[in-house]
Design a protein around this motif. Structure first.
Motif, PDB file in Angstrom:
ATOM      1  N   ARG A  14      30.905 -19.239  -4.139  1.00 48.48           N
ATOM      2  CA  ARG A  14      30.445 -18.081  -4.912  1.00 48.48           C
ATOM      3  C   ARG A  14      31.230 -16.845  -4.515  1.00 48.48           C
ATOM      4  O   ARG A  14      31.744 -16.753  -3.414  1.00 48.48           O
ATOM      5  N   MET A  15      31.267 -15.907  -5.440  1.00 44.36           N
ATOM      6  CA  MET A  15      31.781 -14.586  -5.097  1.00 44.36           C
ATOM      7  C   MET A  15      30.718 -13.904  -4.237  1.00 44.36           C
ATOM      8  O   MET A  15      29.520 -14.178  -4.353  1.00 44.36           O
ATOM      9  N   ASP A  16      31.181 -13.024  -3.356  1.00 43.33           N
ATOM     10  CA  ASP A  16      30.286 -12.301  -2.455  1.00 43.33           C
ATOM     11  C   ASP A  16      30.831 -10.881  -2.308  1.00 43.33           C
ATOM     12  O   ASP A  16      31.934 -10.581  -2.761  1.00 43.33           O
ATOM     13  N   ILE A  17      30.055 -10.022  -1.691  1.00 46.03           N
ATOM     14  CA  ILE A  17      30.493  -8.665  -1.409  1.00 46.03           C
ATOM     15  C   ILE A  17      30.530  -8.484   0.096  1.00 46.03           C
ATOM     16  O   ILE A  17      29.550  -8.758   0.786  1.00 46.03           O
ATOM     17  N   ARG A  18      31.675  -8.028   0.575  1.00 38.77           N
ATOM     18  CA  ARG A  18      31.837  -7.770   2.002  1.00 38.77           C
ATOM     19  C   ARG A  18      31.678  -6.268   2.227  1.00 38.77           C
ATOM     20  O   ARG A  18      32.408  -5.463   1.667  1.00 38.77           O
ATOM     21  N   PHE A  19      30.687  -5.918   3.061  1.00 36.45           N
ATOM     22  CA  PHE A  19      30.417  -4.513   3.351  1.00 36.45           C
ATOM     23  C   PHE A  19      31.104  -4.059   4.634  1.00 36.45           C
ATOM     24  O   PHE A  19      31.363  -2.879   4.810  1.00 36.45           O
ATOM     25  N   GLY A  20      31.365  -4.960   5.534  1.00 39.91           N
ATOM     26  CA  GLY A  20      31.991  -4.635   6.806  1.00 39.91           C
ATOM     27  C   GLY A  20      32.613  -5.885   7.388  1.00 39.91           C
ATOM     28  O   GLY A  20      32.684  -6.923   6.732  1.00 39.91           O
ATOM     29  N   LEU A  21      33.034  -5.814   8.637  1.00 37.67           N
ATOM     30  CA  LEU A  21      33.691  -6.959   9.258  1.00 37.67           C
ATOM     31  C   LEU A  21      32.836  -8.211   9.246  1.00 37.67           C
ATOM     32  O   LEU A  21      33.328  -9.309   9.020  1.00 37.67           O
ATOM     33  N   GLU A  22      31.563  -8.075   9.506  1.00 34.81           N
ATOM     34  CA  GLU A  22      30.673  -9.242   9.583  1.00 34.81           C
ATOM     35  C   GLU A  22      29.445  -9.107   8.686  1.00 34.81           C
ATOM     36  O   GLU A  22      28.468  -9.827   8.867  1.00 34.81           O
ATOM     37  N   GLU A  23      29.486  -8.206   7.725  1.00 38.52           N
ATOM     38  CA  GLU A  23      28.314  -7.967   6.881  1.00 38.52           C
ATOM     39  C   GLU A  23      28.624  -8.302   5.425  1.00 38.52           C
ATOM     40  O   GLU A  23      29.539  -7.723   4.831  1.00 38.52           O
ATOM     41  N   TYR A  24      27.851  -9.233   4.875  1.00 38.55           N
ATOM     42  CA  TYR A  24      28.038  -9.702   3.510  1.00 38.55           C
ATOM     43  C   TYR A  24      26.732  -9.603   2.732  1.00 38.55           C
ATOM     44  O   TYR A  24      25.653  -9.621   3.297  1.00 38.55           O
ATOM     45  N   TYR A  25      26.866  -9.560   1.417  1.00 34.77           N
ATOM     46  CA  TYR A  25      25.703  -9.508   0.531  1.00 34.77           C
ATOM     47  C   TYR A  25      24.929 -10.818   0.579  1.00 34.77           C
ATOM     48  O   TYR A  25      23.718 -10.838   0.550  1.00 34.77           O
ATOM     49  N   GLY A  26      25.642 -11.945   0.594  1.00 31.62           N
ATOM     50  CA  GLY A  26      24.977 -13.241   0.670  1.00 31.62           C
ATOM     51  C   GLY A  26      25.253 -14.151  -0.507  1.00 31.62           C
ATOM     52  O   GLY A  26      24.646 -15.212  -0.629  1.00 31.62           O
ATOM     53  N   GLY A  27      26.164 -13.770  -1.375  1.00 32.28           N
ATOM     54  CA  GLY A  27      26.518 -14.604  -2.529  1.00 32.28           C
ATOM     55  C   GLY A  27      25.966 -14.038  -3.817  1.00 32.28           C
ATOM     56  O   GLY A  27      24.790 -13.714  -3.895  1.00 32.28           O
ATOM     57  N   LEU A  28      26.815 -13.917  -4.801  1.00 35.10           N
ATOM     58  CA  LEU A  28      26.410 -13.388  -6.104  1.00 35.10           C
ATOM     59  C   LEU A  28      26.064 -14.530  -7.052  1.00 35.10           C
ATOM     60  O   LEU A  28      26.637 -15.619  -6.970  1.00 35.10           O
ATOM     61  N   HIS A  29      25.150 -14.277  -7.956  1.00 37.50           N
ATOM     62  CA  HIS A  29      24.724 -15.247  -8.958  1.00 37.50           C
ATOM     63  C   HIS A  29      25.041 -14.706 -10.342  1.00 37.50           C
ATOM     64  O   HIS A  29      25.072 -13.483 -10.547  1.00 37.50           O
ATOM     65  N   CYS A  30      25.263 -15.590 -11.294  1.00 36.04           N
ATOM     66  CA  CYS A  30      25.549 -15.176 -12.667  1.00 36.04           C
ATOM     67  C   CYS A  30      24.490 -14.197 -13.163  1.00 36.04           C
ATOM     68  O   CYS A  30      23.298 -14.380 -12.927  1.00 36.04           O
ATOM     69  N   GLY A  31      24.961 -13.149 -13.808  1.00 37.87           N
ATOM     70  CA  GLY A  31      24.068 -12.144 -14.372  1.00 37.87           C
ATOM     71  C   GLY A  31      23.767 -10.973 -13.462  1.00 37.87           C
ATOM     72  O   GLY A  31      23.173  -9.993 -13.908  1.00 37.87           O
ATOM     73  N   GLU A  32      24.174 -11.050 -12.186  1.00 36.41           N
ATOM     74  CA  GLU A  32      23.897  -9.940 -11.265  1.00 36.41           C
ATOM     75  C   GLU A  32      24.723  -8.722 -11.650  1.00 36.41           C
ATOM     76  O   GLU A  32      25.922  -8.805 -11.846  1.00 36.41           O
ATOM     77  N   GLY A  33      24.046  -7.594 -11.744  1.00 43.76           N
ATOM     78  CA  GLY A  33      24.684  -6.348 -12.127  1.00 43.76           C
ATOM     79  C   GLY A  33      25.251  -5.601 -10.937  1.00 43.76           C
ATOM     80  O   GLY A  33      24.775  -5.735  -9.806  1.00 43.76           O
ATOM     81  N   MET A  34      26.281  -4.819 -11.215  1.00 40.68           N
ATOM     82  CA  MET A  34      26.934  -3.993 -10.199  1.00 40.68           C
ATOM     83  C   MET A  34      27.807  -2.991 -10.929  1.00 40.68           C
ATOM     84  O   MET A  34      27.897  -3.024 -12.159  1.00 40.68           O
ATOM     85  N   GLU A  35      28.460  -2.145 -10.180  1.00 45.89           N
ATOM     86  CA  GLU A  35      29.468  -1.252 -10.743  1.00 45.89           C
ATOM     87  C   GLU A  35      30.776  -1.531 -10.023  1.00 45.89           C
ATOM     88  O   GLU A  35      30.781  -1.802  -8.824  1.00 45.89           O
ATOM     89  N   VAL A  36      31.882  -1.468 -10.766  1.00 44.73           N
ATOM     90  CA  VAL A  36      33.206  -1.706 -10.201  1.00 44.73           C
ATOM     91  C   VAL A  36      34.026  -0.428 -10.362  1.00 44.73           C
ATOM     92  O   VAL A  36      33.928   0.257 -11.380  1.00 44.73           O
ATOM     93  N   MET A  37      34.825  -0.097  -9.346  1.00 39.41           N
ATOM     94  CA  MET A  37      35.685   1.083  -9.385  1.00 39.41           C
ATOM     95  C   MET A  37      36.987   0.729 -10.093  1.00 39.41           C
ATOM     96  O   MET A  37      37.738  -0.136  -9.639  1.00 39.41           O
ATOM     97  N   LEU A  38      37.232   1.378 -11.235  1.00 40.99           N
ATOM     98  CA  LEU A  38      38.456   1.182 -12.002  1.00 40.99           C
ATOM     99  C   LEU A  38      39.014   2.540 -12.409  1.00 40.99           C
ATOM    100  O   LEU A  38      38.288   3.354 -12.996  1.00 40.99           O
ATOM    101  N   ASP A  39      40.250   2.783 -12.083  1.00 44.19           N
ATOM    102  CA  ASP A  39      40.911   4.044 -12.431  1.00 44.19           C
ATOM    103  C   ASP A  39      40.094   5.258 -11.990  1.00 44.19           C
ATOM    104  O   ASP A  39      39.985   6.248 -12.719  1.00 44.19           O
ATOM    105  N   GLY A  40      39.482   5.169 -10.812  1.00 45.32           N
ATOM    106  CA  GLY A  40      38.737   6.290 -10.252  1.00 45.32           C
ATOM    107  C   GLY A  40      37.354   6.503 -10.827  1.00 45.32           C
ATOM    108  O   GLY A  40      36.707   7.505 -10.537  1.00 45.32           O
ATOM    109  N   LYS A  41      36.868   5.552 -11.639  1.00 39.69           N
ATOM    110  CA  LYS A  41      35.542   5.673 -12.259  1.00 39.69           C
ATOM    111  C   LYS A  41      34.721   4.420 -11.974  1.00 39.69           C
ATOM    112  O   LYS A  41      35.246   3.314 -11.920  1.00 39.69           O
TER     113      LYS A  41
END
Length: 72
Positions: A14-41
């Motif tokens: 699964r895709m996951d989010i890494r917050f720090g050296l040893e800190e992770y979100y725990g695995g993403l599931h289909c449909g989970e919402g988030m925001e992505v940084m693109l072109d400064g927005k």
């Protein structure tokens, strides 16, 4: 909200989010919402998987998700 980078966790396949050296979100599931940084927005999106088992972010044109900055 927390900011991190998208990574792929081969152990859980699964895709996951890494917050720090040893800190992770725990695995993403289909449909989970988030925001992505693109072109400064921050762009609202959600993660999905296509019929070829490839992860993608809805409305985001990216060759690879790994390394994208997201907040959740």
């Amino acid at each position: 909200m927390r900011i991190g980078s998208l990574v792929y966790d081969e152990r859980i396949e699964r895709m996951d989010i890494r917050f720090g050296l040893e800190e992770y979100y725990g695995g993403l599931h289909c449909g989970e919402g988030m925001e992505v940084m693109l072109d400064g927005k921050w762009i609202p999106t959600r993660i999905e998987m296509d019929i070829n088992c490839k992860w993608y972010l809805v409305g985001v044109d990216a060759d690879s998700l790994v390394g994208l900055t997201v907040r959740i």
